[in-house]
Design a protein around this motif. Structure first.
Motif, mmCIF file in Angstrom:
data_model
loop_
_atom_site.group_PDB
_atom_site.id
_atom_site.type_symbol
_atom_site.label_atom_id
_atom_site.label_comp_id
_atom_site.label_asym_id
_atom_site.label_seq_id
_atom_site.Cartn_x
_atom_site.Cartn_y
_atom_site.Cartn_z
ATOM 1 N N GLU A 103 4.700 8.244 0.095
ATOM 2 C CA GLU A 103 4.875 9.109 -1.079
ATOM 3 C C GLU A 103 5.977 10.136 -0.838
ATOM 4 O OE1 GLU A 103 1.498 11.139 -2.592
ATOM 5 O OE2 GLU A 103 0.351 9.308 -2.986
ATOM 6 N N GLY A 104 6.862 10.245 -1.810
ATOM 7 C CA GLY A 104 7.891 11.278 -1.747
ATOM 8 C C GLY A 104 9.133 10.910 -0.974
ATOM 9 N N ALA A 105 9.141 9.754 -0.297
ATOM 10 C CA ALA A 105 10.332 9.355 0.464
ATOM 11 C C ALA A 105 11.445 8.962 -0.499
ATOM 12 C CB ALA A 105 10.007 8.199 1.398
ATOM 13 N N GLU A 106 12.651 9.469 -0.237
ATOM 14 C CA GLU A 106 13.805 9.196 -1.082
ATOM 15 C C GLU A 106 15.005 8.833 -0.214
ATOM 16 O OE1 GLU A 106 13.553 12.211 -4.765
ATOM 17 O OE2 GLU A 106 13.572 13.214 -2.807
ATOM 18 N N PRO A 107 15.961 8.103 -0.797
ATOM 19 C CA PRO A 107 17.163 7.790 -0.024
ATOM 20 C C PRO A 107 17.802 9.051 0.549
ATOM 21 C CG PRO A 107 17.114 6.507 -2.052
ATOM 22 C CD PRO A 107 15.974 7.468 -2.132
ATOM 23 N N VAL A 157 16.055 6.323 5.450
ATOM 24 C CA VAL A 157 15.427 5.870 4.204
ATOM 25 C C VAL A 157 16.526 5.508 3.219
ATOM 26 C CG1 VAL A 157 13.954 6.517 2.265
ATOM 27 C CG2 VAL A 157 13.361 7.267 4.589
ATOM 28 N N TYR A 158 16.456 4.283 2.692
ATOM 29 C CA TYR A 158 17.470 3.782 1.769
ATOM 30 C C TYR A 158 16.935 3.538 0.357
ATOM 31 C CZ TYR A 158 20.115 2.934 6.074
ATOM 32 O OH TYR A 158 20.764 3.086 7.273
ATOM 33 N N VAL A 159 15.613 3.508 0.198
ATOM 34 C CA VAL A 159 15.009 3.253 -1.116
ATOM 35 C C VAL A 159 13.845 4.214 -1.310
ATOM 36 C CG1 VAL A 159 15.646 0.811 -1.124
ATOM 37 C CG2 VAL A 159 13.397 1.497 -0.248
ATOM 38 N N ASP A 160 13.453 4.419 -2.553
ATOM 39 C CA ASP A 160 12.279 5.244 -2.829
ATOM 40 C C ASP A 160 11.056 4.654 -2.138
ATOM 41 O OD1 ASP A 160 13.768 6.978 -4.378
ATOM 42 O OD2 ASP A 160 13.189 6.060 -6.289
ATOM 43 N N GLY A 161 10.299 5.515 -1.469
ATOM 44 C CA GLY A 161 9.099 5.071 -0.760
ATOM 45 C C GLY A 161 9.351 4.619 0.663
ATOM 46 N N ALA A 162 10.600 4.447 1.040
ATOM 47 C CA ALA A 162 11.019 3.995 2.384
ATOM 48 C C ALA A 162 10.683 2.535 2.646
ATOM 49 C CB ALA A 162 10.443 4.885 3.491
ATOM 50 N N VAL A 189 0.859 -1.176 0.000
ATOM 51 C CA VAL A 189 0.000 0.000 0.000
ATOM 52 C C VAL A 189 0.898 1.230 0.000
ATOM 53 C CG1 VAL A 189 -0.105 0.135 2.533
ATOM 54 C CG2 VAL A 189 -2.010 1.050 1.173
ATOM 55 N N THR A 190 0.354 2.352 -0.438
ATOM 56 C CA THR A 190 1.075 3.625 -0.406
ATOM 57 C C THR A 190 0.281 4.625 0.418
ATOM 58 O OG1 THR A 190 2.064 3.238 -2.587
ATOM 59 C CG2 THR A 190 2.028 5.510 -1.794
ATOM 60 N N VAL A 191 0.978 5.337 1.310
ATOM 61 C CA VAL A 191 0.336 6.355 2.147
ATOM 62 C C VAL A 191 1.035 7.689 1.915
ATOM 63 C CG1 VAL A 191 -0.311 4.652 3.896
ATOM 64 C CG2 VAL A 191 1.832 5.921 4.138
ATOM 65 N N GLY A 246 -1.975 -8.561 16.774
ATOM 66 C CA GLY A 246 -2.722 -7.386 17.183
ATOM 67 C C GLY A 246 -2.679 -6.290 16.141
ATOM 68 N N PHE A 247 -2.646 -5.034 16.614
ATOM 69 C CA PHE A 247 -2.682 -3.883 15.718
ATOM 70 C C PHE A 247 -1.720 -2.820 16.218
ATOM 71 C CE2 PHE A 247 -5.275 -2.433 19.168
ATOM 72 C CZ PHE A 247 -5.074 -1.049 19.201
ATOM 73 N N ILE A 248 -1.327 -1.934 15.301
ATOM 74 C CA ILE A 248 -0.535 -0.768 15.657
ATOM 75 C C ILE A 248 -0.950 0.389 14.758
ATOM 76 C CG2 ILE A 248 1.383 -1.498 14.179
ATOM 77 C CD1 ILE A 248 3.264 -0.214 16.322
ATOM 78 N N ASP A 249 -1.167 1.548 15.367
ATOM 79 C CA ASP A 249 -1.551 2.756 14.639
ATOM 80 C C ASP A 249 -0.344 3.673 14.520
ATOM 81 O OD1 ASP A 249 -4.116 1.753 14.637
ATOM 82 O OD2 ASP A 249 -4.841 3.052 16.247
ATOM 83 N N PHE A 250 -0.102 4.163 13.312
ATOM 84 C CA PHE A 250 1.040 5.021 13.028
ATOM 85 C C PHE A 250 0.597 6.371 12.471
ATOM 86 C CE2 PHE A 250 3.380 0.892 12.089
ATOM 87 C CZ PHE A 250 4.229 0.972 13.180
ATOM 88 N N HIS A 251 1.413 7.379 12.707
ATOM 89 C CA HIS A 251 1.392 8.622 11.946
ATOM 90 C C HIS A 251 2.773 8.766 11.329
ATOM 91 C CE1 HIS A 251 1.918 12.963 11.231
ATOM 92 N NE2 HIS A 251 0.613 12.980 11.024
ATOM 93 N N VAL A 252 2.854 9.085 10.038
ATOM 94 C CA VAL A 252 4.148 9.170 9.373
ATOM 95 C C VAL A 252 4.353 10.538 8.742
ATOM 96 C CG1 VAL A 252 4.305 6.693 8.908
ATOM 97 C CG2 VAL A 252 3.268 8.211 7.201
ATOM 98 N N ASP A 253 5.598 10.938 8.687
ATOM 99 C CA ASP A 253 5.988 12.170 8.006
ATOM 100 C C ASP A 253 7.428 12.019 7.543
ATOM 101 O OD1 ASP A 253 5.706 14.769 6.992
ATOM 102 O OD2 ASP A 253 4.540 15.388 8.748
#
Length: 415
Positions: free
Chosen positions: A80-84, A247-252, A33-35, A278-285
Protein backbone atom coordinates in the motif's frame (compact mmCIF):
# COMPACT_ATOMS: atom_id res chain seq x y z
CA UNK A 1 4.41 -17.48 12.92
CA UNK A 2 3.71 -14.49 10.66
CA UNK A 3 0.55 -14.42 8.55
CA UNK A 4 0.93 -16.48 5.36
CA UNK A 5 -0.04 -14.11 2.56
CA UNK A 6 0.96 -16.45 -0.28
CA UNK A 7 0.44 -20.14 0.39
CA UNK A 8 1.71 -23.12 -1.58
CA UNK A 9 0.67 -26.77 -1.55
CA UNK A 10 3.99 -28.42 -2.39
CA UNK A 11 2.23 -31.47 -3.88
CA UNK A 12 0.62 -29.31 -6.59
CA UNK A 13 1.95 -27.34 -9.54
CA UNK A 14 2.10 -23.58 -9.12
CA UNK A 15 -0.60 -23.45 -11.79
CA UNK A 16 -2.97 -25.43 -9.55
CA UNK A 17 -2.57 -23.40 -6.37
CA UNK A 18 -5.57 -21.60 -4.89
CA UNK A 19 -3.87 -18.40 -6.04
CA UNK A 20 -1.24 -19.17 -8.69
CA UNK A 21 2.06 -17.35 -8.98
CA UNK A 22 3.78 -16.34 -12.20
CA UNK A 23 6.88 -16.97 -14.33
CA UNK A 24 7.37 -13.76 -16.29
CA UNK A 25 8.10 -10.13 -15.33
CA UNK A 26 5.27 -7.84 -16.46
CA UNK A 27 3.60 -4.79 -14.86
CA UNK A 28 0.08 -6.05 -15.62
CA UNK A 29 0.26 -9.30 -13.63
CA UNK A 30 -2.48 -8.83 -11.02
CA UNK A 31 -1.35 -8.68 -7.38
CA UNK A 32 -2.08 -11.82 -5.38
CA UNK A 33 -2.36 -9.89 -2.12
CA UNK A 34 -1.86 -6.41 -0.69
CA UNK A 35 0.10 -5.69 2.50
CA UNK A 36 0.71 -2.51 4.51
CA UNK A 37 4.08 -0.88 5.11
CA UNK A 38 5.43 -2.00 8.46
CA UNK A 39 3.91 -5.48 8.22
CA UNK A 40 5.63 -8.85 8.63
CA UNK A 41 4.37 -11.82 6.63
CA UNK A 42 5.28 -15.24 5.24
CA UNK A 43 5.56 -16.23 1.58
CA UNK A 44 5.65 -19.93 0.65
CA UNK A 45 7.58 -20.91 -2.49
CA UNK A 46 7.75 -23.78 -4.92
CA UNK A 47 11.09 -25.09 -6.15
CA UNK A 48 11.96 -23.05 -9.24
CA UNK A 49 11.19 -25.66 -11.94
CA UNK A 50 7.76 -26.39 -10.42
CA UNK A 51 8.65 -29.87 -9.24
CA UNK A 52 10.24 -31.31 -12.38
CA UNK A 53 13.29 -32.72 -10.53
CA UNK A 54 12.99 -35.85 -8.37
CA UNK A 55 14.82 -37.44 -5.44
CA UNK A 56 16.37 -40.27 -7.44
CA UNK A 57 19.64 -41.43 -8.97
CA UNK A 58 19.04 -40.41 -12.58
CA UNK A 59 19.86 -37.08 -14.21
CA UNK A 60 17.34 -37.61 -17.00
CA UNK A 61 15.00 -35.07 -15.34
CA UNK A 62 17.75 -32.43 -15.34
CA UNK A 63 18.56 -33.23 -18.98
CA UNK A 64 14.90 -32.98 -20.01
CA UNK A 65 13.79 -30.08 -17.79
CA UNK A 66 11.41 -27.62 -19.45
CA UNK A 67 12.86 -24.18 -18.81
CA UNK A 68 9.94 -22.44 -20.55
CA UNK A 69 8.07 -22.54 -17.22
CA UNK A 70 10.89 -21.19 -15.05
CA UNK A 71 11.14 -19.53 -12.63
CA UNK A 72 7.95 -20.20 -10.69
CA UNK A 73 7.54 -17.10 -8.53
CA UNK A 74 5.29 -16.40 -5.55
CA UNK A 75 3.40 -13.09 -5.76
CA UNK A 76 3.03 -10.37 -6.84
CA UNK A 77 2.63 -8.75 -3.43
CA UNK A 78 1.40 -5.16 -3.59
CA UNK A 79 2.50 -2.73 -0.87
CA UNK A 80 0.00 0.00 0.00
CA UNK A 81 1.20 3.46 -0.90
CA UNK A 82 4.22 2.37 -2.96
CA UNK A 83 4.76 4.63 -5.97
CA UNK A 84 7.33 4.86 -8.75
CA UNK A 85 10.49 6.47 -7.39
CA UNK A 86 10.14 5.00 -3.90
CA UNK A 87 12.44 2.45 -2.34
CA UNK A 88 10.84 -0.72 -1.04
CA UNK A 89 12.69 -1.77 2.12
CA UNK A 90 12.58 -5.56 2.51
CA UNK A 91 13.94 -7.27 5.62
CA UNK A 92 14.54 -11.01 5.36
CA UNK A 93 13.34 -12.13 8.79
CA UNK A 94 13.59 -15.89 8.33
CA UNK A 95 13.60 -18.56 5.63
CA UNK A 96 14.13 -22.26 5.16
CA UNK A 97 12.91 -25.49 3.57
CA UNK A 98 9.37 -26.74 4.12
CA UNK A 99 8.99 -26.78 7.92
CA UNK A 100 8.63 -30.08 9.75
CA UNK A 101 8.27 -32.11 6.57
CA UNK A 102 9.90 -35.11 4.93
CA UNK A 103 8.43 -36.22 1.65
CA UNK A 104 8.71 -36.54 -2.12
CA UNK A 105 8.53 -32.82 -2.91
CA UNK A 106 11.70 -30.74 -3.17
CA UNK A 107 12.23 -28.90 0.10
CA UNK A 108 10.66 -31.64 2.21
CA UNK A 109 13.91 -32.68 3.87
CA UNK A 110 15.93 -32.66 0.66
CA UNK A 111 17.06 -30.56 -2.27
CA UNK A 112 19.11 -30.99 -5.41
CA UNK A 113 21.68 -29.32 -7.62
CA UNK A 114 22.09 -29.83 -11.35
CA UNK A 115 24.62 -29.37 -14.10
CA UNK A 116 22.53 -28.43 -17.12
CA UNK A 117 23.29 -29.80 -20.55
CA UNK A 118 24.92 -27.33 -22.93
CA UNK A 119 21.96 -27.59 -25.30
CA UNK A 120 19.54 -26.68 -22.47
CA UNK A 121 21.05 -23.74 -20.63
CA UNK A 122 24.52 -25.00 -19.82
CA UNK A 123 26.59 -23.62 -16.97
CA UNK A 124 29.71 -21.61 -16.23
CA UNK A 125 31.95 -24.51 -17.34
CA UNK A 126 29.65 -25.88 -20.04
CA UNK A 127 32.49 -26.28 -22.57
CA UNK A 128 34.18 -28.66 -20.12
CA UNK A 129 31.02 -30.34 -18.78
CA UNK A 130 28.49 -30.32 -21.65
CA UNK A 131 26.19 -33.07 -20.33
CA UNK A 132 23.53 -33.15 -17.62
CA UNK A 133 24.26 -34.39 -14.07
CA UNK A 134 22.51 -34.23 -10.71
CA UNK A 135 23.25 -34.48 -7.00
CA UNK A 136 20.58 -34.89 -4.32
CA UNK A 137 21.19 -33.41 -0.86
CA UNK A 138 19.65 -34.35 2.49
CA UNK A 139 19.02 -31.68 5.13
CA UNK A 140 19.65 -32.11 8.82
CA UNK A 141 19.12 -28.84 10.61
CA UNK A 142 21.60 -26.42 9.08
CA UNK A 143 23.73 -29.13 7.44
CA UNK A 144 23.57 -30.79 4.04
CA UNK A 145 25.08 -34.08 2.85
CA UNK A 146 24.76 -35.98 -0.44
CA UNK A 147 24.88 -39.67 -1.29
CA UNK A 148 26.23 -38.56 -4.66
CA UNK A 149 29.23 -36.70 -3.19
CA UNK A 150 30.41 -38.61 -0.12
CA UNK A 151 32.98 -37.20 2.23
CA UNK A 152 31.62 -33.67 2.56
CA UNK A 153 29.18 -31.97 4.92
CA UNK A 154 28.56 -28.28 5.18
CA UNK A 155 26.43 -25.67 6.84
CA UNK A 156 24.11 -23.95 4.42
CA UNK A 157 23.69 -20.21 4.02
CA UNK A 158 20.02 -20.29 3.04
CA UNK A 159 18.81 -17.48 0.82
CA UNK A 160 16.35 -16.61 -1.96
CA UNK A 161 17.97 -16.71 -5.37
CA UNK A 162 15.33 -14.43 -6.85
CA UNK A 163 13.16 -11.57 -5.63
CA UNK A 164 12.31 -8.29 -7.29
CA UNK A 165 9.73 -5.66 -8.09
CA UNK A 166 7.69 -5.34 -11.28
CA UNK A 167 9.09 -3.26 -14.15
CA UNK A 168 7.24 -0.31 -15.64
CA UNK A 169 6.02 -0.76 -19.22
CA UNK A 170 8.86 1.49 -20.41
CA UNK A 171 11.52 -0.45 -18.50
CA UNK A 172 10.14 -3.77 -19.74
CA UNK A 173 10.32 -2.53 -23.34
CA UNK A 174 13.96 -1.50 -22.82
CA UNK A 175 14.84 -4.93 -21.44
CA UNK A 176 13.29 -6.72 -24.38
CA UNK A 177 14.92 -4.41 -26.94
CA UNK A 178 18.45 -4.62 -25.59
CA UNK A 179 18.34 -8.36 -24.94
CA UNK A 180 16.99 -9.05 -28.43
CA UNK A 181 19.79 -6.90 -29.87
CA UNK A 182 22.30 -9.08 -28.03
CA UNK A 183 20.63 -12.30 -29.23
CA UNK A 184 20.70 -10.99 -32.81
CA UNK A 185 24.51 -10.78 -32.74
CA UNK A 186 24.65 -14.61 -32.72
CA UNK A 187 21.12 -16.02 -32.98
CA UNK A 188 22.21 -19.64 -33.39
CA UNK A 189 24.59 -19.73 -30.41
CA UNK A 190 24.40 -22.72 -28.03
CA UNK A 191 23.74 -21.95 -25.23
CA UNK A 192 21.69 -18.95 -26.36
CA UNK A 193 22.85 -15.42 -25.59
CA UNK A 194 19.49 -14.62 -24.02
CA UNK A 195 15.87 -15.67 -23.66
CA UNK A 196 13.28 -13.45 -25.38
CA UNK A 197 9.58 -13.37 -24.43
CA UNK A 198 7.85 -16.69 -25.00
CA UNK A 199 4.17 -17.62 -25.06
CA UNK A 200 4.82 -21.30 -24.34
CA UNK A 201 4.49 -22.14 -20.67
CA UNK A 202 3.55 -18.63 -19.56
CA UNK A 203 1.85 -18.23 -16.17
CA UNK A 204 0.55 -14.78 -15.23
CA UNK A 205 -0.93 -15.27 -11.79
CA UNK A 206 -4.71 -14.90 -11.97
CA UNK A 207 -4.53 -13.32 -15.44
CA UNK A 208 -6.31 -15.07 -18.28
CA UNK A 209 -7.56 -14.47 -21.80
CA UNK A 210 -6.20 -11.45 -23.66
CA UNK A 211 -4.23 -10.24 -20.63
CA UNK A 212 -2.40 -13.54 -20.32
CA UNK A 213 -1.63 -13.45 -24.05
CA UNK A 214 -0.17 -9.97 -23.61
CA UNK A 215 1.98 -11.15 -20.69
CA UNK A 216 3.23 -14.01 -22.86
CA UNK A 217 4.07 -11.73 -25.80
CA UNK A 218 5.79 -9.04 -23.74
CA UNK A 219 6.78 -10.57 -20.42
CA UNK A 220 10.49 -10.78 -19.64
CA UNK A 221 11.94 -14.15 -18.74
CA UNK A 222 13.10 -14.49 -15.16
CA UNK A 223 16.58 -16.00 -15.70
CA UNK A 224 18.78 -12.86 -15.58
CA UNK A 225 19.03 -10.19 -12.88
CA UNK A 226 17.99 -6.73 -14.01
CA UNK A 227 17.24 -3.24 -12.65
CA UNK A 228 14.30 -4.57 -10.62
CA UNK A 229 16.44 -7.13 -8.79
CA UNK A 230 15.43 -10.55 -10.03
CA UNK A 231 17.72 -13.55 -10.22
CA UNK A 232 20.74 -12.20 -8.32
CA UNK A 233 21.79 -15.55 -6.79
CA UNK A 234 23.73 -13.73 -4.08
CA UNK A 235 24.33 -16.15 -1.23
CA UNK A 236 24.49 -13.37 1.37
CA UNK A 237 20.81 -12.48 0.84
CA UNK A 238 20.13 -14.41 4.02
CA UNK A 239 18.47 -13.92 7.41
CA UNK A 240 18.94 -10.42 8.71
CA UNK A 241 19.56 -8.86 5.31
CA UNK A 242 17.85 -5.62 4.37
CA UNK A 243 17.28 -5.07 0.66
CA UNK A 244 16.35 -1.73 -0.93
CA UNK A 245 14.39 -2.38 -4.12
CA UNK A 246 13.55 0.39 -6.61
CA UNK A 247 9.83 0.85 -7.24
CA UNK A 248 8.71 1.24 -10.85
CA UNK A 249 4.93 0.70 -10.59
CA UNK A 250 2.18 1.50 -8.11
CA UNK A 251 2.22 -1.06 -5.31
CA UNK A 252 5.81 -2.13 -6.13
CA UNK A 253 4.57 -5.69 -6.85
CA UNK A 254 7.20 -7.78 -5.06
CA UNK A 255 7.63 -11.36 -6.28
CA UNK A 256 10.18 -14.12 -6.01
CA UNK A 257 11.24 -17.62 -5.08
CA UNK A 258 14.11 -19.89 -6.18
CA UNK A 259 15.06 -20.68 -2.57
CA UNK A 260 18.54 -22.11 -1.95
CA UNK A 261 19.74 -24.17 1.01
CA UNK A 262 23.38 -23.45 0.14
CA UNK A 263 25.38 -21.95 -2.71
CA UNK A 264 28.89 -20.85 -3.62
CA UNK A 265 29.69 -17.49 -5.16
CA UNK A 266 28.69 -17.57 -8.81
CA UNK A 267 26.27 -20.55 -8.62
CA UNK A 268 28.54 -21.87 -11.35
CA UNK A 269 26.54 -24.97 -12.38
CA UNK A 270 23.62 -22.68 -13.45
CA UNK A 271 21.39 -24.87 -11.29
CA UNK A 272 24.37 -24.89 -8.98
CA UNK A 273 22.83 -24.07 -5.63
CA UNK A 274 21.03 -26.65 -3.52
CA UNK A 275 17.53 -25.91 -4.77
CA UNK A 276 14.48 -26.25 -2.52
CA UNK A 277 10.89 -25.30 -1.95
CA UNK A 278 10.14 -23.64 1.36
CA UNK A 279 9.19 -20.36 3.03
CA UNK A 280 10.51 -16.85 3.54
CA UNK A 281 9.37 -14.27 6.10
CA UNK A 282 9.56 -10.59 5.20
CA UNK A 283 9.10 -7.23 6.86
CA UNK A 284 8.43 -4.40 4.40
CA UNK A 285 8.48 -0.62 4.56
CA UNK A 286 8.85 2.34 2.21
CA UNK A 287 11.23 5.25 1.75
CA UNK A 288 9.16 7.76 -0.19
CA UNK A 289 11.12 9.23 -3.08
CA UNK A 290 14.06 7.08 -2.05
CA UNK A 291 15.39 6.42 -5.55
CA UNK A 292 16.18 10.10 -6.11
CA UNK A 293 17.24 10.69 -2.50
CA UNK A 294 19.85 7.91 -2.59
CA UNK A 295 20.85 8.01 -6.26
CA UNK A 296 19.33 4.64 -7.16
CA UNK A 297 18.92 4.49 -10.94
CA UNK A 298 19.67 0.95 -12.09
CA UNK A 299 19.75 -1.73 -9.36
CA UNK A 300 18.83 -2.57 -5.77
CA UNK A 301 21.37 -2.48 -2.97
CA UNK A 302 21.41 -4.29 0.35
CA UNK A 303 22.86 -4.68 3.84
CA UNK A 304 23.94 -8.32 4.30
CA UNK A 305 22.77 -10.25 7.33
CA UNK A 306 25.23 -11.54 9.91
CA UNK A 307 24.30 -15.20 9.42
CA UNK A 308 26.89 -17.29 7.60
CA UNK A 309 28.90 -20.46 8.23
CA UNK A 310 31.96 -19.91 10.41
CA UNK A 311 34.72 -21.56 8.40
CA UNK A 312 38.20 -20.35 9.21
CA UNK A 313 40.58 -22.25 6.89
CA UNK A 314 40.56 -22.17 3.11
CA UNK A 315 42.47 -23.41 0.10
CA UNK A 316 42.55 -20.57 -2.39
CA UNK A 317 42.83 -21.12 -6.14
CA UNK A 318 43.85 -18.37 -8.54
CA UNK A 319 42.99 -17.77 -12.18
CA UNK A 320 44.01 -15.17 -14.78
CA UNK A 321 42.47 -14.12 -18.09
CA UNK A 322 44.24 -16.61 -20.35
CA UNK A 323 42.54 -19.44 -22.23
CA UNK A 324 45.03 -22.19 -21.46
CA UNK A 325 43.55 -24.53 -24.08
CA UNK A 326 45.20 -22.54 -26.87
CA UNK A 327 47.28 -20.07 -24.83
CA UNK A 328 45.23 -17.06 -25.93
CA UNK A 329 45.46 -13.93 -23.80
CA UNK A 330 42.26 -11.93 -23.14
CA UNK A 331 42.36 -8.34 -21.95
CA UNK A 332 41.22 -7.92 -18.35
CA UNK A 333 38.53 -10.62 -18.61
CA UNK A 334 37.45 -11.29 -15.03
CA UNK A 335 34.93 -13.92 -16.14
CA UNK A 336 37.67 -15.99 -17.77
CA UNK A 337 39.92 -15.48 -14.76
CA UNK A 338 37.26 -16.80 -12.36
CA UNK A 339 36.55 -19.71 -14.70
CA UNK A 340 40.23 -20.66 -14.54
CA UNK A 341 40.22 -20.44 -10.75
CA UNK A 342 37.28 -22.89 -10.74
CA UNK A 343 39.05 -25.25 -13.15
CA UNK A 344 42.20 -25.18 -11.02
CA UNK A 345 40.16 -26.14 -7.95
CA UNK A 346 38.48 -28.99 -9.84
CA UNK A 347 41.81 -30.40 -11.03
CA UNK A 348 43.09 -30.32 -7.46
CA UNK A 349 40.04 -32.13 -6.06
CA UNK A 350 40.30 -34.80 -8.75
CA UNK A 351 43.64 -35.80 -7.21
CA UNK A 352 41.74 -36.78 -4.06
CA UNK A 353 39.36 -39.09 -5.91
CA UNK A 354 36.49 -36.75 -6.67
CA UNK A 355 35.25 -36.90 -10.24
CA UNK A 356 35.26 -33.69 -12.20
CA UNK A 357 31.48 -33.56 -11.91
CA UNK A 358 31.56 -34.03 -8.13
CA UNK A 359 34.14 -31.27 -7.80
CA UNK A 360 32.08 -28.98 -10.05
CA UNK A 361 29.04 -29.58 -7.82
CA UNK A 362 31.09 -28.83 -4.71
CA UNK A 363 32.08 -25.44 -6.04
CA UNK A 364 28.49 -24.61 -6.96
CA UNK A 365 26.87 -25.68 -3.69
CA UNK A 366 29.41 -25.17 -0.89
CA UNK A 367 29.92 -21.68 0.60
CA UNK A 368 33.01 -20.84 -1.45
CA UNK A 369 34.12 -17.22 -1.66
CA UNK A 370 34.81 -15.81 -5.12
CA UNK A 371 36.88 -12.65 -5.21
CA UNK A 372 38.36 -10.25 -7.74
CA UNK A 373 42.05 -9.84 -7.06
CA UNK A 374 42.91 -7.20 -9.65
CA UNK A 375 41.47 -5.60 -12.79
CA UNK A 376 44.20 -3.03 -13.46
CA UNK A 377 47.35 -5.06 -14.17
CA UNK A 378 47.23 -5.23 -17.97
CA UNK A 379 46.62 -7.50 -19.72
CA UNK A 380 45.47 -10.04 -17.10
CA UNK A 381 42.58 -9.86 -14.69
CA UNK A 382 43.08 -12.00 -11.59
CA UNK A 383 40.35 -13.77 -9.61
CA UNK A 384 40.45 -16.22 -6.73
CA UNK A 385 38.27 -18.92 -5.21
CA UNK A 386 38.36 -19.64 -1.47
CA UNK A 387 37.38 -23.27 -0.74
CA UNK A 388 36.69 -24.04 2.95
CA UNK A 389 38.76 -27.08 3.99
CA UNK A 390 36.55 -27.89 6.99
CA UNK A 391 33.71 -29.19 4.81
CA UNK A 392 35.75 -32.33 3.98
CA UNK A 393 36.01 -35.42 6.19
CA UNK A 394 39.73 -35.72 5.32
CA UNK A 395 42.53 -33.17 5.36
CA UNK A 396 42.83 -32.02 1.75
CA UNK A 397 45.68 -29.58 2.36
CA UNK A 398 48.87 -30.37 0.40
CA UNK A 399 51.67 -32.15 2.21
CA UNK A 400 54.83 -34.12 1.42
CA UNK A 401 52.83 -37.35 1.62
CA UNK A 402 50.69 -36.46 -1.38
CA UNK A 403 46.91 -36.63 -1.78
CA UNK A 404 45.07 -39.58 -0.21
CA UNK A 405 42.98 -40.70 -3.17
CA UNK A 406 39.68 -42.51 -2.47
CA UNK A 407 36.95 -43.90 -4.70
CA UNK A 408 34.02 -41.58 -4.10
CA UNK A 409 31.60 -42.94 -6.68
CA UNK A 410 29.85 -40.55 -9.06
CA UNK A 411 26.95 -38.15 -9.24
CA UNK A 412 23.66 -39.06 -10.93
CA UNK A 413 24.10 -39.37 -14.72
CA UNK A 414 21.73 -39.66 -17.67
CA UNK A 415 20.76 -42.88 -19.41
Amino acid sequence: MPEVVFSVDQSKSMRDQAVPGHNRWHPDIPPAVTVKPGSTFRVECKEWTDGQIGNNDSANDVRDVNLDVAHMLSGPIAVEGAEPGDLLVVDIVDLGPVPQAEGPNCGEGWGYSGIFAKVNGGGFLTDYFPDAYKAVWDFRGQEATSRHIPGVKYTGITHPGLFGTAPSPELLARWNAREQALIDTDPDRVPALGLPPLMDGVLGGTAGGDLLDKIGREGARTVPPRENGGNHDIKNFTRGSRVFYPVYVDGALLSGGDLHFSQGDGEINFCGAIEMGGFIDFHVDLIKGGMETYGVTTNPFFIPGRVEPRYSEFLTFIGVSVDHRDDTNYYMDATLAYRNACLNAIRYLEKWGYTGEQAYFLLGTSPIEGRIGGVVDIPNACCSLFLPTEIFDTDIRPSAGGPQRQDRGQVAVTS
